[in-house]
Scaffold this motif. Sequence first.
Motif, short mmCIF file in Angstrom:
data_model
loop_
_atom_site.label_atom_id
_atom_site.label_comp_id
_atom_site.label_asym_id
_atom_site.label_seq_id
_atom_site.Cartn_x
_atom_site.Cartn_y
_atom_site.Cartn_z
N LEU A 187 0.82 -1.20 0.00
CA LEU A 187 0.00 0.00 0.00
C LEU A 187 0.86 1.26 0.00
N ALA A 188 1.93 1.25 0.79
CA ALA A 188 2.82 2.41 0.83
C ALA A 188 3.48 2.61 -0.53
N ALA A 189 3.84 1.51 -1.20
CA ALA A 189 4.45 1.61 -2.52
C ALA A 189 3.46 2.18 -3.54
N GLU A 190 2.17 1.93 -3.33
CA GLU A 190 1.14 2.47 -4.22
C GLU A 190 0.84 3.94 -3.94
N GLY A 191 1.36 4.46 -2.83
CA GLY A 191 1.13 5.85 -2.49
C GLY A 191 -0.01 6.10 -1.53
N ASP A 192 -0.64 5.02 -1.03
CA ASP A 192 -1.68 5.20 -0.01
C ASP A 192 -1.03 5.62 1.31
N GLN A 193 -1.85 6.17 2.20
CA GLN A 193 -1.37 6.58 3.52
C GLN A 193 -1.65 5.46 4.51
N PHE A 208 -1.70 -12.07 -0.99
CA PHE A 208 -2.65 -11.49 -0.04
C PHE A 208 -2.71 -9.97 -0.22
N ALA A 209 -1.54 -9.33 -0.28
CA ALA A 209 -1.49 -7.88 -0.42
C ALA A 209 -2.16 -7.42 -1.71
N GLU A 210 -1.93 -8.15 -2.78
CA GLU A 210 -2.53 -7.80 -4.07
C GLU A 210 -4.06 -7.88 -4.01
N VAL A 211 -4.57 -8.95 -3.40
CA VAL A 211 -6.01 -9.13 -3.31
C VAL A 211 -6.64 -8.02 -2.47
N VAL A 212 -6.03 -7.71 -1.33
CA VAL A 212 -6.60 -6.67 -0.47
C VAL A 212 -6.57 -5.31 -1.16
N ALA A 253 9.31 2.34 7.39
CA ALA A 253 9.13 3.78 7.59
C ALA A 253 10.23 4.57 6.88
N ALA A 254 11.44 4.03 6.87
CA ALA A 254 12.56 4.71 6.21
C ALA A 254 12.41 4.66 4.69
N ARG A 255 11.87 3.56 4.18
CA ARG A 255 11.69 3.43 2.72
C ARG A 255 10.55 4.27 2.19
N PHE A 256 9.51 4.46 3.01
CA PHE A 256 8.31 5.17 2.55
C PHE A 256 7.98 6.31 3.50
N PRO A 257 8.88 7.30 3.63
CA PRO A 257 8.65 8.36 4.62
C PRO A 257 7.43 9.22 4.32
N GLY A 258 7.01 9.26 3.07
CA GLY A 258 5.87 10.10 2.72
C GLY A 258 4.52 9.44 2.85
N SER A 259 4.52 8.10 3.00
CA SER A 259 3.23 7.41 2.98
C SER A 259 3.01 6.45 4.15
N LEU A 260 4.06 6.08 4.86
CA LEU A 260 3.89 5.08 5.93
C LEU A 260 4.38 5.61 7.27
N ARG A 261 3.53 5.50 8.26
CA ARG A 261 3.89 5.83 9.63
C ARG A 261 3.66 4.60 10.49
#
Length: 275
Positions: free
Chosen positions: A22-28, A225-229, A43-51
């Motif tokens: 989800l973070a790679a897709e740009g979701d929050q 699983f991630a793809e389906v969700v 968190a380090a890889r996706f600082p703009g989208s994952l907390r």
Amino acid sequence: MIKRWLITGCSNGLGRALAERLAAEGDQVLATARRPETLDDLAARFPGSLRTAELDVRDPDQCRSAVDRALAAFGGIDILVNNAAYGQFGALEEVSDAQLAAQFDTNVFGSWRLTRAILPSWRTQGGGHAIFVSSVAGLVAFPGLAAYNASKFALEGAAETLAVEAAHLGVKVTILQPGGFATGYSAALSAPSERIDAYAPIMDGAFEAMSNMNSNPAINSPELFAEVVWRVSRMPSPPLRLPIGLDAEAMLKSAYADRLDEFDKVIAARQHTDG
């Protein structure tokens, strides 16, 4: 359209794979775990989208704090994924009251607490999507997993009731029923409080099968699983129940057929007796 997520149980396995996708897709994403340091790399890889946040779903205060953190960070929550769970091994007679209570506290009550904490914001914003990660064990009984089976049956009952109660508020509910996945589930099974020799012929085989699950070359990957969700989250009308994995589809279809066959036989026998 960007979605705002709160996901439990992200330290490894299905929750981690989902948070990463989800973070790679740009979701929050607010990815939570009992040990949030296990999520530092994400968190380090996706600082703009994952907390990240510490969350033990057995703790009501931490449940409320996680919801508050997501609301403050994102301005709202669109999707809650109740994923945190573990497996208690043992025949029904071998599992203690304390072990049974602990199994339900995480697998059922934790999801209930978190969903209850999020619903006021969904009533205000006009809807949301609650995703409950159940299992084929929410319908199919497996020897050695009496407590786990019971918790997943209960989880599905609560989720289905929520779907009826809150549909008019714009709340959607999806119950995911994964089959076997390459995660740490089998390695983390809790041992029963006692071993009773009378159950050994069944328990030993069941434990060996679960311990070797990850060595099956056909086992499902967490990325599936991630793809389906992710796809489900983009559906305007997501399904109430969704099996994930070819093994899940086969097991659930067989279980439904067996139950319908048994139902038909009972009705036929009753009609014969009444007649």
